[in-house]
Design a protein around this motif. Structure first.
Motif, PDB file in Angstrom:
ATOM      1  N   THR A  18       7.869  58.597 -44.639  1.00  0.00           N
ATOM      2  CA  THR A  18       7.574  59.937 -45.045  1.00  0.00           C
ATOM      3  C   THR A  18       8.269  60.383 -46.499  1.00  0.00           C
ATOM      4  OG1 THR A  18       7.569  60.870 -42.867  1.00  0.00           O
ATOM      5  CG2 THR A  18       7.974  62.216 -44.479  1.00  0.00           C
ATOM      6  N   HIS A  19       9.550  59.617 -46.768  1.00  0.00           N
ATOM      7  CA  HIS A  19      10.054  60.042 -48.210  1.00  0.00           C
ATOM      8  C   HIS A  19       9.190  59.142 -49.057  1.00  0.00           C
ATOM      9  CE1 HIS A  19      13.793  61.720 -47.783  1.00  0.00           C
ATOM     10  NE2 HIS A  19      14.183  60.706 -46.518  1.00  0.00           N
ATOM     11  N   LEU A  20       8.654  58.088 -48.721  1.00  0.00           N
ATOM     12  CA  LEU A  20       7.673  57.282 -49.732  1.00  0.00           C
ATOM     13  C   LEU A  20       6.424  57.862 -50.140  1.00  0.00           C
ATOM     14  CD1 LEU A  20       8.126  53.714 -48.829  1.00  0.00           C
ATOM     15  CD2 LEU A  20       9.443  54.682 -50.733  1.00  0.00           C
ATOM     16  N   ILE A  21       5.858  58.763 -49.146  1.00  0.00           N
ATOM     17  CA  ILE A  21       4.620  59.355 -49.188  1.00  0.00           C
ATOM     18  C   ILE A  21       4.696  60.703 -50.131  1.00  0.00           C
ATOM     19  CG2 ILE A  21       2.796  60.856 -47.974  1.00  0.00           C
ATOM     20  CD1 ILE A  21       2.997  58.342 -46.082  1.00  0.00           C
ATOM     21  N   LEU A  22       5.744  61.295 -49.712  1.00  0.00           N
ATOM     22  CA  LEU A  22       6.100  62.481 -50.430  1.00  0.00           C
ATOM     23  C   LEU A  22       6.691  62.279 -52.230  1.00  0.00           C
ATOM     24  CD1 LEU A  22       8.281  64.297 -47.668  1.00  0.00           C
ATOM     25  CD2 LEU A  22       5.756  65.034 -48.641  1.00  0.00           C
ATOM     26  N   GLN A  23       7.222  61.161 -52.172  1.00  0.00           N
ATOM     27  CA  GLN A  23       7.414  60.933 -53.523  1.00  0.00           C
ATOM     28  C   GLN A  23       6.200  60.179 -54.554  1.00  0.00           C
ATOM     29  OE1 GLN A  23      10.609  57.728 -54.027  1.00  0.00           O
ATOM     30  NE2 GLN A  23      10.780  58.190 -56.132  1.00  0.00           N
ATOM     31  N   ALA A  24       5.429  59.668 -53.626  1.00  0.00           N
ATOM     32  CA  ALA A  24       4.178  59.164 -54.320  1.00  0.00           C
ATOM     33  C   ALA A  24       3.125  60.326 -54.415  1.00  0.00           C
ATOM     34  CB  ALA A  24       3.292  58.300 -53.417  1.00  0.00           C
ATOM     35  N   MET A  25       3.135  61.540 -53.877  1.00  0.00           N
ATOM     36  CA  MET A  25       2.601  62.372 -54.078  1.00  0.00           C
ATOM     37  C   MET A  25       3.138  63.776 -55.005  1.00  0.00           C
ATOM     38  SD  MET A  25       1.663  63.458 -49.961  1.00  0.00           S
ATOM     39  CE  MET A  25       0.996  65.237 -50.311  1.00  0.00           C
ATOM     40  N   GLY A  26       4.441  63.146 -55.412  1.00  0.00           N
ATOM     41  CA  GLY A  26       5.176  64.132 -56.463  1.00  0.00           C
ATOM     42  C   GLY A  26       5.728  65.377 -55.984  1.00  0.00           C
ATOM     43  N   GLN A  27       5.793  65.124 -54.499  1.00  0.00           N
ATOM     44  CA  GLN A  27       6.435  66.367 -53.909  1.00  0.00           C
ATOM     45  C   GLN A  27       7.970  66.151 -53.816  1.00  0.00           C
ATOM     46  OE1 GLN A  27       4.866  69.257 -52.650  1.00  0.00           O
ATOM     47  NE2 GLN A  27       3.223  68.305 -53.729  1.00  0.00           N
ATOM     48  N   ASN A  28       8.773  66.454 -54.836  1.00  0.00           N
ATOM     49  CA  ASN A  28      10.188  66.006 -55.216  1.00  0.00           C
ATOM     50  C   ASN A  28      10.852  66.887 -54.188  1.00  0.00           C
ATOM     51  OD1 ASN A  28       9.621  63.866 -56.592  1.00  0.00           O
ATOM     52  ND2 ASN A  28       9.551  65.142 -58.467  1.00  0.00           N
ATOM     53  N   GLU A  29      10.601  68.364 -53.959  1.00  0.00           N
ATOM     54  CA  GLU A  29      11.316  69.078 -53.313  1.00  0.00           C
ATOM     55  C   GLU A  29      11.252  68.807 -51.800  1.00  0.00           C
ATOM     56  OE1 GLU A  29      11.462  73.923 -52.483  1.00  0.00           O
ATOM     57  OE2 GLU A  29      11.097  73.398 -54.408  1.00  0.00           O
ATOM     58  N   LEU A  30      10.123  68.425 -51.507  1.00  0.00           N
ATOM     59  CA  LEU A  30      10.089  67.993 -49.851  1.00  0.00           C
ATOM     60  C   LEU A  30      10.574  66.633 -49.669  1.00  0.00           C
ATOM     61  CD1 LEU A  30       6.422  69.353 -48.754  1.00  0.00           C
ATOM     62  CD2 LEU A  30       8.495  70.201 -48.068  1.00  0.00           C
ATOM     63  N   HIS A  31      10.516  65.750 -50.668  1.00  0.00           N
ATOM     64  CA  HIS A  31      11.015  64.390 -50.465  1.00  0.00           C
ATOM     65  C   HIS A  31      12.526  64.579 -50.367  1.00  0.00           C
ATOM     66  CE1 HIS A  31      13.253  61.003 -52.671  1.00  0.00           C
ATOM     67  NE2 HIS A  31      12.261  60.225 -51.795  1.00  0.00           N
ATOM     68  N   ASP A  32      13.348  65.656 -51.080  1.00  0.00           N
ATOM     69  CA  ASP A  32      14.612  65.927 -50.961  1.00  0.00           C
ATOM     70  C   ASP A  32      15.190  66.484 -49.785  1.00  0.00           C
ATOM     71  OD1 ASP A  32      15.018  64.338 -53.189  1.00  0.00           O
ATOM     72  OD2 ASP A  32      14.853  65.804 -54.620  1.00  0.00           O
ATOM     73  N   ASP A  33      14.303  67.117 -49.174  1.00  0.00           N
ATOM     74  CA  ASP A  33      14.507  67.883 -47.842  1.00  0.00           C
ATOM     75  C   ASP A  33      14.567  67.010 -46.623  1.00  0.00           C
ATOM     76  OD1 ASP A  33      14.542  69.774 -45.735  1.00  0.00           O
ATOM     77  OD2 ASP A  33      13.155  71.197 -47.036  1.00  0.00           O
ATOM     78  N   GLU A  34      15.864  66.572 -46.244  1.00  0.00           N
ATOM     79  CA  GLU A  34      16.394  65.746 -44.993  1.00  0.00           C
ATOM     80  C   GLU A  34      15.831  66.548 -43.765  1.00  0.00           C
ATOM     81  OE1 GLU A  34      16.839  62.538 -44.633  1.00  0.00           O
ATOM     82  OE2 GLU A  34      16.662  62.345 -46.570  1.00  0.00           O
ATOM     83  N   VAL A  35      15.761  67.743 -43.633  1.00  0.00           N
ATOM     84  CA  VAL A  35      15.411  68.565 -42.458  1.00  0.00           C
ATOM     85  C   VAL A  35      13.969  68.409 -42.222  1.00  0.00           C
ATOM     86  CG1 VAL A  35      15.290  70.662 -41.292  1.00  0.00           C
ATOM     87  CG2 VAL A  35      17.553  70.061 -42.294  1.00  0.00           C
ATOM     88  N   PHE A  36      13.149  68.720 -43.288  1.00  0.00           N
ATOM     89  CA  PHE A  36      11.748  68.575 -43.230  1.00  0.00           C
ATOM     90  C   PHE A  36      11.425  67.041 -42.898  1.00  0.00           C
ATOM     91  CE2 PHE A  36       7.574  67.378 -45.114  1.00  0.00           C
ATOM     92  CZ  PHE A  36       7.013  68.131 -44.474  1.00  0.00           C
ATOM     93  N   VAL A  37      11.938  66.075 -43.620  1.00  0.00           N
ATOM     94  CA  VAL A  37      11.582  64.911 -43.497  1.00  0.00           C
ATOM     95  C   VAL A  37      11.902  64.412 -42.098  1.00  0.00           C
ATOM     96  CG1 VAL A  37      12.028  62.254 -44.292  1.00  0.00           C
ATOM     97  CG2 VAL A  37      11.646  64.347 -45.892  1.00  0.00           C
ATOM     98  N   SER A  38      13.122  64.652 -41.673  1.00  0.00           N
ATOM     99  CA  SER A  38      13.444  64.029 -40.240  1.00  0.00           C
ATOM    100  C   SER A  38      12.546  64.701 -39.104  1.00  0.00           C
ATOM    101  CB  SER A  38      14.755  64.605 -39.998  1.00  0.00           C
ATOM    102  OG  SER A  38      15.876  63.740 -40.716  1.00  0.00           O
ATOM    103  N   SER A  39      12.220  65.995 -39.381  1.00  0.00           N
ATOM    104  CA  SER A  39      11.289  66.732 -38.408  1.00  0.00           C
ATOM    105  C   SER A  39       9.847  66.135 -38.588  1.00  0.00           C
ATOM    106  CB  SER A  39      11.288  68.177 -38.596  1.00  0.00           C
ATOM    107  OG  SER A  39      12.549  68.748 -38.501  1.00  0.00           O
ATOM    108  N   PHE A  40       9.393  66.073 -39.456  1.00  0.00           N
ATOM    109  CA  PHE A  40       8.081  65.371 -39.879  1.00  0.00           C
ATOM    110  C   PHE A  40       8.023  64.099 -38.841  1.00  0.00           C
ATOM    111  CE2 PHE A  40       4.677  63.132 -41.675  1.00  0.00           C
ATOM    112  CZ  PHE A  40       3.576  64.132 -41.647  1.00  0.00           C
ATOM    113  N   ALA A  41       8.788  63.171 -39.398  1.00  0.00           N
ATOM    114  CA  ALA A  41       8.900  61.890 -39.085  1.00  0.00           C
ATOM    115  C   ALA A  41       9.169  61.863 -37.453  1.00  0.00           C
ATOM    116  CB  ALA A  41      10.168  61.182 -39.520  1.00  0.00           C
ATOM    117  N   GLY A  42       9.964  62.674 -37.015  1.00  0.00           N
ATOM    118  CA  GLY A  42      10.015  62.798 -35.419  1.00  0.00           C
ATOM    119  C   GLY A  42       8.814  63.029 -34.724  1.00  0.00           C
TER     120      GLY A  42
END
Length: 101
Positions: free
Chosen positions: A62-86
């Protein structure tokens, strides 16, 4: 769920490897620039279960995809990344196919 050893995201080949442990006792880490995901076998001297490794892989993906999309704010949001990945991990692991009973 089987964790791949290689795949592509945004035109970059990503290699996945396990390590005995990672810096700062992290369960996983990823680096889009060098095309890597590392998954720890243990953290704080406790072995990471296979289901935890699967969730960790999807978290790093999820971190890699968000970074590839240029979504740096979401990439750095551990709560979002953890929830989405879960949620993603739960969905993938619950897939049923017509050939299964």
């Amino acid at each position: 769920m089987k964790i791949p050893s290689k795949f592509n995201v945004g035109g970059v080949e990503i290699t996945v490897a396990e390590r005995d442990f990672l810096e700062n006792q992290a369960l996983g880490n990823s680096n889009f620039c060098d095309g890597t995901i590392f998954i720890a076998n243990s953290s704080y001297s406790v072995e990471q279960s296979e289901s935890s490794k699967e969730n960790t892989f999807l978290h790093e993906l999820t971190h890699l995809i968000l970074q590839a999309m240029g979504q740096n704010e979401l990439h750095d949001d551990e709560v979002f990344v953890s929830s989405f990945a879960g949620f993603l991990c739960e969905a993938i692991k619950s897939f049923k196919y017509d050939s299964e009973s």
